[in-house]
Design an enzyme around this catalytic site. Sequence first.
Site, short mmCIF file in Angstrom:
data_model
loop_
_atom_site.label_atom_id
_atom_site.label_comp_id
_atom_site.label_asym_id
_atom_site.label_seq_id
_atom_site.Cartn_x
_atom_site.Cartn_y
_atom_site.Cartn_z
N LEU A 63 -6.53 2.09 6.27
CA LEU A 63 -5.37 1.76 7.11
C LEU A 63 -4.89 2.94 7.94
O LEU A 63 -4.22 2.75 8.96
CB LEU A 63 -4.22 1.27 6.23
N ALA A 83 -4.38 -5.94 2.60
CA ALA A 83 -4.26 -4.52 2.20
C ALA A 83 -2.91 -3.95 2.59
O ALA A 83 -2.40 -4.21 3.68
CB ALA A 83 -5.38 -3.70 2.83
N LYS A 160 7.38 -2.96 4.13
CA LYS A 160 7.01 -4.35 4.38
C LYS A 160 7.80 -4.94 5.54
O LYS A 160 7.26 -5.70 6.35
CB LYS A 160 7.24 -5.19 3.12
N SER A 200 3.95 -5.79 -10.55
CA SER A 200 4.43 -6.93 -11.33
C SER A 200 3.63 -7.07 -12.62
O SER A 200 4.19 -7.34 -13.70
CB SER A 200 4.31 -8.22 -10.51
#
Length: 342
Positions: A63, A83, A160, A200
């Site tokens: 990235l 990704a 995000k 998570s």
Amino acid sequence: MSTVLVTGGSGFVGIHVVLQLLAGGHEVRTTVRRPDRRDEVLAMLREGGAASPETLSFFTADLTRDEGWHEAVGGCDYVLHVASPLSTSVPKDENEMIVPARDGTLRVLRAARDAGVKRVVVTSSLGAIGYGHPPRDKPFDETDWTNLDGTDLQPYVKSKTLAERAAWEFVAREGGGLELSVVNPVGIFGPVLGPDFSGSIEIVKSLLDGAMPAVPRVYFGVVDVRDVADLHLRAMTAPEAKGERFIAASGDTLSILDIARVLRRELGPQARRVPRLQAPDWVVRLAAARIPLLRAVVPVLGKVRHATGAKAGSLLGWHARSSKEAILGTAESLIRLGLVKA
């Protein structure tokens, strides 16, 4: 069938997306940051039951760099950009997470546009929707955006939000004929296929390992990774998904204590180390001064964010497993793979 690139196929969500694409008969490619991860990806696909994992094509791309992306997307009909940089601790400089998330998304979109890709589906997060707002009972939906002027926003939430906003702005201004859809999951649980998994999943692992004598008062939505992958595939091809965001959430918002109760109730002796108590907020704040992992928890103590996946259901016919099934899928896979204490 279509030719589809999945970015980050070695990740927890990415590998499940690849699995479902292969099962659907698509010609599938994936990017990895290092060529030596190929065998690890193939092993996870076999664990997931892929009939012919060797048909997956690999491309090396990062990235943070331009190299490799044009080769990866050339000839593709669709790109699923899964990704994203993710850290289990809070970086000292938030730009360590924000810059690769935003700029990496733009790299993928530019390459896709230049290659004549029909549609890109970007994996965002509820982090781009439900943060920085005063407490509210009304569930967040796809019309909401995280308020970047809110207090105590973590770098992941900012990354995000900024990455998704940049994606929409790019497509509107210079996307040409490129279409965009976005999936915004809540906390992602479900079957683990290897040692590379999300924060998570680390929560369930910590509970099973007995790493926490008492749990912090933290709440989040739950969704199964298999359903998140399914929503990506629906958003990839459905005409109705063009230019739309979709929250992936399966039901009520749960606390970590709620998850612990599910584990104890359903797993019996295998959950013998799972804690029964919830720590007072002041104890968590005190411990965060010594334990870096807890620093990310402090700003969200006691904050409940409800979100609805109704739009994905009504527009795309998407249905999610129950929260219990997602949690148990996580726990049972961790136990089966020997990733928790015996």
